[in-house]
Design a protein around this motif. Structure first.
Motif, PDB file in Angstrom:
ATOM      1  N   ARG A  50     -65.553 -41.128   8.215  1.00 48.79           N
ATOM      2  CA  ARG A  50     -66.069 -40.711   7.155  1.00 48.79           C
ATOM      3  C   ARG A  50     -65.174 -40.929   6.013  1.00 48.79           C
ATOM      4  O   ARG A  50     -63.857 -40.344   5.986  1.00 48.79           O
ATOM      5  CB  ARG A  50     -65.605 -38.830   6.883  1.00 48.79           C
ATOM      6  CG  ARG A  50     -66.847 -38.612   5.474  1.00 48.79           C
ATOM      7  CD  ARG A  50     -66.470 -37.231   6.043  1.00 48.79           C
ATOM      8  NE  ARG A  50     -67.986 -36.568   6.178  1.00 48.79           N
ATOM      9  CZ  ARG A  50     -68.005 -36.228   7.532  1.00 48.79           C
ATOM     10  NH1 ARG A  50     -66.971 -35.577   8.317  1.00 48.79           N
ATOM     11  NH2 ARG A  50     -69.365 -36.118   7.624  1.00 48.79           N
ATOM     12  N   GLY A  51     -65.514 -42.184   5.096  1.00 47.99           N
ATOM     13  CA  GLY A  51     -64.556 -42.566   3.808  1.00 47.99           C
ATOM     14  C   GLY A  51     -65.520 -43.396   2.916  1.00 47.99           C
ATOM     15  O   GLY A  51     -67.044 -43.101   2.551  1.00 47.99           O
ATOM     16  N   THR A  52     -64.471 -44.377   2.241  1.00 48.66           N
ATOM     17  CA  THR A  52     -65.164 -45.233   1.381  1.00 48.66           C
ATOM     18  C   THR A  52     -65.450 -47.056   1.401  1.00 48.66           C
ATOM     19  O   THR A  52     -64.221 -46.727   2.052  1.00 48.66           O
ATOM     20  CB  THR A  52     -64.401 -44.912  -0.399  1.00 48.66           C
ATOM     21  OG1 THR A  52     -65.039 -43.177  -0.674  1.00 48.66           O
ATOM     22  CG2 THR A  52     -64.904 -46.434  -1.636  1.00 48.66           C
ATOM     23  N   ILE A  53     -66.724 -47.474   1.573  1.00 46.05           N
ATOM     24  CA  ILE A  53     -66.503 -48.276   1.738  1.00 46.05           C
ATOM     25  C   ILE A  53     -65.618 -49.342   1.006  1.00 46.05           C
ATOM     26  O   ILE A  53     -65.690 -49.268  -0.253  1.00 46.05           O
ATOM     27  CB  ILE A  53     -67.696 -49.244   1.985  1.00 46.05           C
ATOM     28  CG1 ILE A  53     -68.643 -48.135   2.262  1.00 46.05           C
ATOM     29  CG2 ILE A  53     -67.754 -51.005   2.072  1.00 46.05           C
ATOM     30  CD1 ILE A  53     -70.285 -48.635   2.321  1.00 46.05           C
ATOM     31  N   VAL A  54     -64.371 -50.238   1.175  1.00 50.22           N
ATOM     32  CA  VAL A  54     -63.648 -50.604   0.942  1.00 50.22           C
ATOM     33  C   VAL A  54     -64.251 -52.167   0.280  1.00 50.22           C
ATOM     34  O   VAL A  54     -63.902 -52.754  -0.688  1.00 50.22           O
ATOM     35  CB  VAL A  54     -62.149 -50.732   0.926  1.00 50.22           C
ATOM     36  CG1 VAL A  54     -61.607 -51.508   0.959  1.00 50.22           C
ATOM     37  CG2 VAL A  54     -61.459 -49.654   1.156  1.00 50.22           C
ATOM     38  N   THR A  55     -64.331 -53.113   1.308  1.00 52.67           N
ATOM     39  CA  THR A  55     -65.052 -54.044   1.422  1.00 52.67           C
ATOM     40  C   THR A  55     -66.416 -54.066   2.764  1.00 52.67           C
ATOM     41  O   THR A  55     -66.345 -53.802   3.001  1.00 52.67           O
ATOM     42  CB  THR A  55     -63.815 -54.895   2.156  1.00 52.67           C
ATOM     43  OG1 THR A  55     -63.239 -55.305   2.820  1.00 52.67           O
ATOM     44  CG2 THR A  55     -62.406 -55.375   0.897  1.00 52.67           C
ATOM     45  N   SER A  56     -66.647 -55.098   1.867  1.00 53.50           N
ATOM     46  CA  SER A  56     -68.453 -55.643   2.703  1.00 53.50           C
ATOM     47  C   SER A  56     -68.065 -56.962   3.039  1.00 53.50           C
ATOM     48  O   SER A  56     -68.156 -57.341   1.537  1.00 53.50           O
ATOM     49  CB  SER A  56     -68.927 -54.475   1.982  1.00 53.50           C
ATOM     50  OG  SER A  56     -70.621 -55.060   2.556  1.00 53.50           O
ATOM     51  N   ARG A  57     -68.541 -57.511   3.578  1.00 58.90           N
ATOM     52  CA  ARG A  57     -69.156 -58.527   3.928  1.00 58.90           C
ATOM     53  C   ARG A  57     -70.503 -58.939   4.871  1.00 58.90           C
ATOM     54  O   ARG A  57     -70.201 -58.759   5.978  1.00 58.90           O
ATOM     55  CB  ARG A  57     -67.428 -59.661   5.028  1.00 58.90           C
ATOM     56  CG  ARG A  57     -66.415 -59.313   3.929  1.00 58.90           C
ATOM     57  CD  ARG A  57     -65.201 -60.417   4.269  1.00 58.90           C
ATOM     58  NE  ARG A  57     -63.976 -60.040   3.458  1.00 58.90           N
ATOM     59  CZ  ARG A  57     -62.897 -59.321   4.443  1.00 58.90           C
ATOM     60  NH1 ARG A  57     -63.109 -58.973   4.346  1.00 58.90           N
ATOM     61  NH2 ARG A  57     -61.950 -59.134   3.487  1.00 58.90           N
TER      62      ARG A  57
END
Length: 137
Positions: A50-57
């Motif tokens: 459970r957290g925040t999306i830091v990077t998305s590829r």
């Protein structure tokens, strides 16, 4: 005829006992009863990350997410996770509607159940089974 009637009554009693014994004592994992007043989420209380999306590829119809939980919590299995999201993964918004893979963005808060392994409680790697978008923590 007496044996047939007695057999039918026995089968009916066994079926009744079996049907009443199947009720689960705990709600299903995707139940919305686990919502807290701090934020709105339909995710279960205990998830893999459970957290925040830091990077998305994005590559060839798949998305690789790096999700980080900045405040370690007993409700999250990993503090950081690298999650492969296939087009078959179920993604749910805070209102409970299914959304598409293209709507995942950097900075969104998510809760993810995944298949895969990790290294202790720090880093998890796996394939997303279900993703819930959440409002700010």
């Amino acid at each position: 005829m007496k044996h047939v009637r007695q057999g039918m009554v026995s089968v009916a009693v066994l079926a009744l006992l079996w049907l009443t014994g199947c009720k689960a004592s705990t709600p299903p994992a995707d139940s919305s009863d686990t919502e807290t007043t701090a934020y709105r989420s339909s995710a279960p209380q205990r998830v893999d990350i459970r957290g925040t999306i830091v990077t998305s590829r994005y590559d060839q119809g798949q998305v690789m997410l790096e999700v980080e939980n900045y405040t370690p919590s007993p409700e999250s299995r990993y503090n950081r996770a690298y999650v492969l999201v296939l087009p078959t993964a179920q993604i749910v918004d805070p209102e409970g509607r299914t959304i598409s893979l293209s709507e995942l963005r950097q900075g969104q808060n998510v809760a993810i159940l995944m298949r895969g392994n990790g290294q202790g409680n720090f880093v998890g790697m796996g394939i997303a089974r279900k993703i819930w978008l959440e409002e700010a923590f």
